[in-house]
Write an enzyme that holds these catalytic residues in place. Structure first.
Site, short mmCIF file in Angstrom:
data_model
loop_
_atom_site.label_atom_id
_atom_site.label_comp_id
_atom_site.label_asym_id
_atom_site.label_seq_id
_atom_site.Cartn_x
_atom_site.Cartn_y
_atom_site.Cartn_z
NE ARG A 196 -2.91 -2.77 0.17
CZ ARG A 196 -3.87 -3.45 -0.72
NH1 ARG A 196 -3.94 -3.00 -2.16
NH2 ARG A 196 -4.27 -4.69 -0.57
CD GLU A 319 -6.63 -8.51 5.54
OE1 GLU A 319 -5.09 -8.06 5.79
OE2 GLU A 319 -7.49 -7.65 5.24
NE ARG A 352 -2.00 -3.88 12.50
CZ ARG A 352 -2.58 -4.03 11.17
NH1 ARG A 352 -2.80 -5.63 10.41
NH2 ARG A 352 -2.88 -3.11 10.44
CE LYS A 388 -6.29 -2.12 9.77
NZ LYS A 388 -6.32 -2.61 8.65
CG ASP A 393 -8.85 -2.34 5.93
OD1 ASP A 393 -8.37 -1.35 6.91
OD2 ASP A 393 -8.72 -3.38 5.46
CD GLU A 415 -2.84 -0.23 12.08
OE1 GLU A 415 -2.49 -0.96 12.86
OE2 GLU A 415 -2.77 -1.25 11.06
CD GLU A 421 -4.85 -0.13 1.84
OE1 GLU A 421 -4.61 -0.26 2.69
OE2 GLU A 421 -5.87 -1.55 1.04
CG HIS A 549 -15.26 -3.18 1.65
ND1 HIS A 549 -14.35 -3.83 0.41
CD2 HIS A 549 -13.88 -3.59 2.59
CE1 HIS A 549 -13.47 -4.75 0.54
NE2 HIS A 549 -12.38 -3.98 1.89
C1 BDP Z 1 -6.06 -3.49 5.21
C2 BDP Z 1 -4.36 -3.48 3.35
C3 BDP Z 1 -3.94 -4.53 4.00
C4 BDP Z 1 -3.42 -5.11 5.22
C5 BDP Z 1 -4.32 -4.99 6.11
C6 BDP Z 1 -3.53 -4.78 7.31
O1 BDP Z 1 -5.24 -3.92 2.44
O2 BDP Z 1 -2.90 -4.37 2.62
O3 BDP Z 1 -2.32 -5.68 5.55
O4 BDP Z 1 -5.07 -3.62 5.74
O5 BDP Z 1 -4.17 -3.56 8.31
O6 BDP Z 1 -6.75 -2.23 4.58
O7 BDP Z 1 -3.39 -5.64 7.87
#
Ligand code: BDP
Length: 731
Positions: A196, A319, A352, A388, A393, A415, A421, A549
């Site tokens: 990003r 993820e 996180r 976050k 996101d 965060e 991005e 999104h």
């Molecule tokens: C998302 C991004 C990804 C990050 C993820 C994160 O697309 O690339 O790895 O957040 O914060 O928004 O871990």
């Protein structure tokens, strides 16, 4: 060679030498390079003559010893700044012999400062006082820290006053940061790419480290210190275990050595399964004794190389990243494993909260809260939970995360994303100050009125000594560091708000414009206005009224509200907007996913009620009929189209504003911003047209009168595909 020959030769060389010297002098007078943004806001160009005269009366000499690296950095910065701004650096001396001296230091390191008998005990390590005082019978400006770092921060503040043409008579400034850990998170990969990242490659030249430490690292440290940033996570949260191998740790140590004088600690993102990948163990179970020993020894090894190492940042069970749940352990078990090995060294874990599972059928917006709220009180003392700003996101607009205020026993760290991005990458002019301000000033109502997010994260609401804020960096190898000059403002505002989360985004924008471009009010005013409106413009042309999104799959470039190409439902835009022929929006009330009830009762009541929900987040919380009457009296469908159109119009206005400012600043930076604004307008139009075409097809409604129809059918927008989109190379 005879005498005449020798004389002629000497004359020739002398003439040549003089010519070379003259040329050198000429070259020296010319700027070292074009205005390419490299200097950032630390652009110490000569002030207007009147200002110079005024300020020189307060810069007749400099008394600042350079006995430690940090004090040396402060002195060097003052000399550099004064030299640039006033045309000449003041002489450095040991004693005050003239009116208008600058005296910088700590009571412990300077007998002059000690004579002032200032109470520095409340300044901590980072705070400072800048005061107009009398020393040895002379009026002087004292820049005082309790610690060397305070002197450095105070020096930057003093220079900022000069740069922004503030009066430096009668100063009486006391500054202490409200948040302890003010951190930039780099999502930089060891192969040089940046997840990003839209400003070139990673600035860490891992290959040449530790031998070669680029001067750019020092300038980076100066920039951070100038806004109070005191921590840097060097590598991507999607971490490569290799960063923990001895060869890389030496590179990390070399960077830490460069940053140390500037008060910046390094941190590393660690991969939970590193004991398996580089340690030869069969498991990474956080309760396994061998795993604990491995991490203990690894941590001790790091501290041998980097005695002031900050700690670890961990993305776990998110993820696809490994984590404690792979071993049926909790996030607290995972975080505490690291906490225990870091504690003896004074390090912290930034764990996180950005987790959501592809196996969970629950609303993605609810998952972080569901996962972490029950763990409140289970984390060891040196763990910060990094949340976050919104529940999903980093979207152009989200409500604040319901975790803020919900975990009083745990220090929550904010965060933010500085890299854009989801906000148009490098080329869109989107000043993030208003976004950060909106989140920080949101009232969680956790302990009654005034329980703002800012008070949660600065630790005052729940009495935490440990506090932190992180921003995902937008820095790369581009000469302008951030991919555009205006993106520098987002790095700047992040740092300034990290220092004091109650500062105003507008005031910070003004500071930045003055330092970066010009103090000419005919330039400052329209540019600050343009910046302040830019975030709302982006919300309007991308995701108005609480939508989120809607961007292209994976690379996140451009609009794709129709896209279902990615495997996970919660990576597909239709999951988020839920548009059908009846209406649009995600029902997060009690009749839907019930995410609204994750907020404190008064806020939950508001979000559960369509009439009370602010229209800015309407579709975040409600599935609303197309014909629903908005506060304006217009239908939702009308307002949606109007907002999309407004966003484009706003960008047109931004271009117009900029067009009128031609000639106010250097041609190079002017032209770049002008070109980027043209790109932004084109892409804003594309976002508007594609989204309207899509929602129109889903709703089956005609376009409200007075609005231009999208120039292409929906199928055209759907057919667009993009390759090698920046920021998306690594996974
Ligand atoms: C998302 C991004 C990804 C990050 C993820 C994160 O697309 O690339 O790895 O957040 O914060 O928004 O871990």
């Amino acid at each position: 060679m005879n005498r005449d020959g020798r004389a002629a030769l000497w004359l020739f060389f002398r003439t040549l030498a003089v010519a070379v010297l003259m040329l050198g002098a000429l070259l020296h007078m010319a700027p070292a390079h074009a205005e390419d943004g490299y200097e950032l806001w630390l652009r110490y160009h000569a002030l207007p003559a009147g200002e110079i005269q005024r300020d020189q009366n307060h810069a007749s000499q400099l008394i600042a010893n350079d006995a430690t690296p940090t004090r040396a950095a402060a002195r060097a910065e003052l000399l550099r700044g004064l030299n640039g701004l006033l045309g000449a650096a003041p002489p450095v001396s040991d004693a005050v012999t003239r009116d208008g001296a600058i005296v910088a230091g700590t009571p412990a390191s300077s007998s002059l400062i000690a004579q002032l008998h200032l109470d520095t005990s409340k300044l901590g390590k980072d705070g400072y006082v800048i005061r107009s005082v009398t020393l040895n019978g002379h009026p002087v400006t004292a820049i005082v820290g309790n610690d060397d770092l305070g002197v450095l921060y105070g020096s930057f503040h003093f220079l900022r006053l000069l740069q922004t043409e503030q009066s430096i008579d009668h100063l009486d400034i006391t500054e202490v940061p409200r948040i302890e850990l003010r951190v930039l998170d780099h999502w930089d990969n060891l192969n040089g790419s940046v997840e990003r990242g839209y400003a070139g490659a990673s600035i860490w030249d891992w290959w040449k480290l530790p031998d070669w430490t680029s001067p750019r690292y020092t300038d980076y440290a100066r920039a951070n210190a100038s806004i109070g940033i005191n921590g840097v996570v060097l590598n991507n949260v999607n971490a490569d275990a290799l960063i923990l191998t001895p060869a890389y740790l030496k590179k990390v140590a070399a960077l830490a050595d460069v940053f140390r004088p500037y008060g910046i600690r390094v941190y590393l993102s660690v991969r939970f399964s590193a004991p398996i990948e580089i340690g030869g163990l069969k498991t990474a179970d956080p309760l396994d004794p061998a795993v604990k020993t491995w991490w203990r020894e690894k941590t001790d090894e790091i501290y041998k190389l980097v005695p002031d190492f900050g700690g670890f940042l961990v993305k776990a069970n998110s993820e696809g990243q490994p984590g404690p749940q792979d071993y049926k352990r909790t996030h607290a078990d995972g975080a505490n494993l690291f906490a225990d090995v870091l504690a003896p060294h004074g390090g912290v874990v930034m764990w996180r909260a950005f987790v959501y599972s592809q196996n969970s059928a629950d609303d993605r917006a609810k998952q972080a809260y569901s996962e972490f709220k029950p763990l409140d009180g289970r984390f060891h003392a040196n763990v910060l939970l990094q949340v976050k700003n919104g529940p999903i996101d980093f979207q152009p607009r989200e409500p604040f995360s319901p975790l803020f205020g919900a975990m009083p026993k745990t220090p929550l760290m904010m965060e933010f994303q500085i890299t854009k991005e989801y906000l148009g990458f490098a080329t869109h002019l989107v000043y993030l100050g208003p976004l950060y301000e909106e989140v920080l000033s949101s009232d969680t109502m956790a302990k009654g009125k005034g329980s703002t997010v800012a008070k949660v994260i600065d630790g005052t609401l729940d009495g935490h000594a440990l506090s932190g804020i992180a921003g995902v960096a937008n820095v790369g190898t581009d000469r302008d560091w951030c991919g555009s000059d205006f993106n520098q403002a987002n790095w700047y505002v992040f740092g300034r708000l990290a220092w004091n989360p109650t500062l105003s985004a507008r005031a910070i924008a003004e500071e930045w414009v003055r330092m970066t471009f010009s103090n000419d009010i005919a330039f400052v005013k329209p540019v600050v206005d343009m910046m302040m409106g830019s975030r709302e413009a982006a919300v309007d042309y991308m995701t108005p009224l609480g939508l989120a999104h809607l961007m292209g799959p994976g690379h996140h470039y451009g609009p794709a509200p129709w896209d279902k190409s990615l495997a996970r439902a919660d990576w597909q835009p239709p999951y988020y907007h839920r548009a059908d022929h009846l209406g649009v929006g995600f029902d997060r009330t009690r009749t839907g996913s019930d995410a609204a009830d994750q907020y404190a009762p008064p806020i939950a009541a508001q979000f559960n009620d369509v009439k009370q929900t602010p229209e800015t987040v309407l579709l975040w919380f409600h599935h609303v009929p197309w014909e629903y009457r908005m506060r304006s009296g217009n239908t939702l469908w009308y307002e949606l189209v109007a907002h999309y159109t407004q966003g484009v119009d706003d960008v047109k206005k931004m271009r117009e504003t900029w067009r009128h400012l031609d000639g106010h600043i250097d041609a190079d930076r002017y032209r770049k911003a002008a070109t980027f604004l043209a790109i932004q307008e084109r892409e804003a139009q594309w976002w508007r047209d594609a989204c309207i075409a899509y929602f129109q097809q889903v709703s089956g409604l005609p376009l409200p009168p007075g609005f231009a129809p999208p120039p292409h059918p929906l199928s055209y927008y759907e057919s667009l595909s993009f390759h090698y989109v920046p920021g998306h190379s690594s996974w």
